[in-house]
Design an enzyme around this catalytic site. Structure first.
Site, short mmCIF file in Angstrom:
data_model
loop_
_atom_site.label_atom_id
_atom_site.label_comp_id
_atom_site.label_asym_id
_atom_site.label_seq_id
_atom_site.Cartn_x
_atom_site.Cartn_y
_atom_site.Cartn_z
N GLU A 90 15.92 33.28 -23.76
CA GLU A 90 15.39 31.92 -23.78
C GLU A 90 15.63 31.21 -22.44
O GLU A 90 14.74 30.52 -21.94
CB GLU A 90 16.03 31.10 -24.92
CG GLU A 90 15.76 31.65 -26.29
CD GLU A 90 16.82 32.65 -26.77
OE1 GLU A 90 16.84 32.92 -27.98
OE2 GLU A 90 17.61 33.16 -25.94
N CYS A 142 21.12 30.91 -29.39
CA CYS A 142 22.54 30.56 -29.44
C CYS A 142 22.67 29.08 -29.06
O CYS A 142 21.70 28.46 -28.61
CB CYS A 142 23.33 31.46 -28.49
SG CYS A 142 23.08 31.07 -26.73
N CYS A 183 21.34 28.34 -25.57
CA CYS A 183 19.88 28.42 -25.48
C CYS A 183 19.21 27.28 -26.23
O CYS A 183 18.20 26.74 -25.76
CB CYS A 183 19.39 29.78 -25.99
SG CYS A 183 19.93 31.14 -24.92
N HIS A 193 20.25 34.80 -20.90
CA HIS A 193 19.67 35.11 -22.21
C HIS A 193 18.15 34.99 -22.10
O HIS A 193 17.62 34.31 -21.21
CB HIS A 193 20.19 34.14 -23.26
CG HIS A 193 21.64 34.31 -23.57
ND1 HIS A 193 22.22 33.72 -24.67
CD2 HIS A 193 22.63 35.00 -22.95
CE1 HIS A 193 23.50 34.03 -24.72
NE2 HIS A 193 23.78 34.81 -23.68
#
Length: 150
Positions: A48, A76, A79, A46
């Site tokens: 991040e 999320c 993250c 992801h």
């Protein structure tokens, strides 16, 4: 945040999902990254997480105290946990988890604020920064019709 949005667009143009993040310390840009899930065949890549990995490498430390992250979408749970463990001072985000769900992503309905409270995290959270522009990234991504939601 505008750089996170621009970085996200570059990721979309490269066939990735619509998420971007930047990490800064003071006024210095440490790293700008976008989602790399499809390129790396790595569900954990992801925006991040890729930004945190790159920042840790650049700063030669697993602790990013004094740094803040700007994310196009609310992180999320994975993250958020990475931000917490990296000791980032602050999360700023644009679009929300429900915004991502509305376009087909299977985000867990656990907000950063809930995780902060449940985990007693010290990280500061500022939601909704340039939210309309961040939500527009989902439209841009859908028009490109590149990678499926996951």
């Amino acid at each position: 945040m505008r750089l996170a949005i621009e970085t996200c667009k570059r990721g979309i143009d490269a066939g990735q999902s619509p998420f971007g993040a930047v990490i800064v310390r003071d006024e210095e840009l440490i790293v700008a990254s976008h989602n790399l899930v499809w390129r790396n065949t790595d569900i954990t890549a992801h925006a991040e997480v890729t930004a945190i990995r790159a920042a840790c490498g650049k700063l030669a430390s697993v602790k990013l105290a004094g740094c803040r992250i700007y994310s196009t979408t609310e992180p999320c749970p994975m993250c958020f946990a990475a931000c917490h463990w990296a000791k980032l001072d602050h999360i700023y985000y644009g679009a929300s988890i429900p915004d991502a769900n509305a376009v087909g992503f299977s985000e867990l309905f656990i907000s950063n604020q809930q995780m902060k409270e449940l985990g007693k995290s010290a990280i500061a959270i500022t939601p909704g920064l340039l939210a309309a522009e961040a939500r527009e990234l989902f439209t841009y991504w859908r028009k490109k019709n590149i990678a499926p939601a996951y």
